[in-house]
Design an enzyme around this catalytic site. Structure first.
Site, PDB file in Angstrom:
ATOM      1  CG  ASP A  63      -0.309  -0.392   2.512  1.00 50.65           C
ATOM      2  OD1 ASP A  63       0.932  -0.307   2.605  1.00 50.65           O
ATOM      3  OD2 ASP A  63      -1.020  -0.791   3.439  1.00 50.65           O
ATOM      4  CG  ASN A 118      -8.950  -0.814  11.956  1.00 50.74           C
ATOM      5  OD1 ASN A 118      -7.991  -1.461  11.518  1.00 50.74           O
ATOM      6  ND2 ASN A 118      -9.430   0.246  11.329  1.00 50.74           N
ATOM      7  CG  HIS A 120      -5.881  -1.738   8.793  1.00 50.00           C
ATOM      8  ND1 HIS A 120      -6.018  -0.494   9.370  1.00 50.00           N
ATOM      9  CD2 HIS A 120      -4.547  -1.920   8.671  1.00 50.00           C
ATOM     10  CE1 HIS A 120      -4.831   0.039   9.584  1.00 50.00           C
ATOM     11  NE2 HIS A 120      -3.913  -0.815   9.163  1.00 50.00           N
ATOM     12  CD  GLU A 125      -8.887   1.509   7.604  1.00 47.16           C
ATOM     13  OE1 GLU A 125      -8.827   0.606   8.459  1.00 47.16           O
ATOM     14  OE2 GLU A 125      -8.445   2.653   7.792  1.00 47.16           O
TER      15      GLU A 125
END
Ligand code: GLP
Length: 221
Positions: A63, A118, A120, A125
């Protein structure tokens, strides 16, 4: 899915580094999918000490923030500048053609992942469809806060891009990752926790230090 738990972050990092070095030794022209982030810093440090031959290795990072070279600079600093990798073999996602580029280059042999608090993976996400390929994503408030970034968008490989890898290793260290790890390994497989998609993959190993694994232990009655 296999899980390996180590006493310390450094032990977990050394094992992860050895896995990458062994992959390169066994297949000198391996295609590696690589992550950025604090978890990766000690891993790349240990990997450099093993002096793997990067002359034929191809890397595809997972990413990057949109309109930024931040992750590219991170990789140069912590890994690429310390190896003999060819510049032309380094890749970062720029557009949707990334999945085709990966395919044309032979597919991902080894994918190294971190995990967000979280759940990810890369920048997929919570709520991202498991079928996604490389795409632009809006970063969650939580991720922007944890990453201390002003960027609102990132381009990331998708969950399906990751799941096409021949081997996947996810590394998590520190107690801030304990909840995400518990959800990933013990929770329902769900798009609300992207890392649970890894349970659908046949050759995934999770490497943890004891802090990241602390919520996996059974409670004593
Ligand atoms: C970042 C990256 C991920 C990384 C994760 C964990 O946002 N997009 O690829 O694995 O979050 O980062 P860290 O290792 O700094 O906790």
């Amino acid at each position: 899915m296999q899980t390996k738990i180590f006493q310390t972050k450094i032990q977990a990092s050394k094992v992860a580094a050895k896995i990458i070095a062994a992959e390169i030794k066994q297949k000198p022209n391996s295609l590696l999918a690589l992550a950025t982030g604090k978890t990766m810093i000690p891993i790349y440090k240990e990997l450099i000490k093993l002096k793997p031959d990067f002359s034929q290795v191809k890397t595809f990072n997972l990413d990057e923030y949109v309109n930024s070279n931040e992750y590219h600079n991170f990789m140069n600093k912590y890994l690429f500048s310390k190896t003999n990798i060819k510049k032309s073999n380094i890749h970062f996602p720029k557009n949707k053609n990334y999945d085709n580029e990966i395919k044309k280059s032979g597919g991902i042999d080894l994918c190294i992942l971190g995990i967000g608090m979280n759940g990810h993976i890369a920048f997929n996400e919570p709520g991202t469809k498991f079928s996604t390929k490389t795409h632009i994503t809006n970063l969650s408030e939580e991720t922007r806060k944890v990453n201390k970034t002003k960027h609102k968008k990132a381009i990331t490989v998708g969950i399906s891009t990751i799941l096409k890898s021949k081997k996947i290793f996810l590394i998590a260290t520190g107690s801030s990752k304990a909840k995400a790890i518990q959800q990933t390994l013990k929770g329902k497989i769900s798009e609300s926790i992207p890392a649970t998609a890894l349970r659908k993959h046949k050759n995934t190993t999770i490497i943890l230090d004891k802090d990241a694994a602390k919520m996996l232990k059974k409670r004593k009655i």
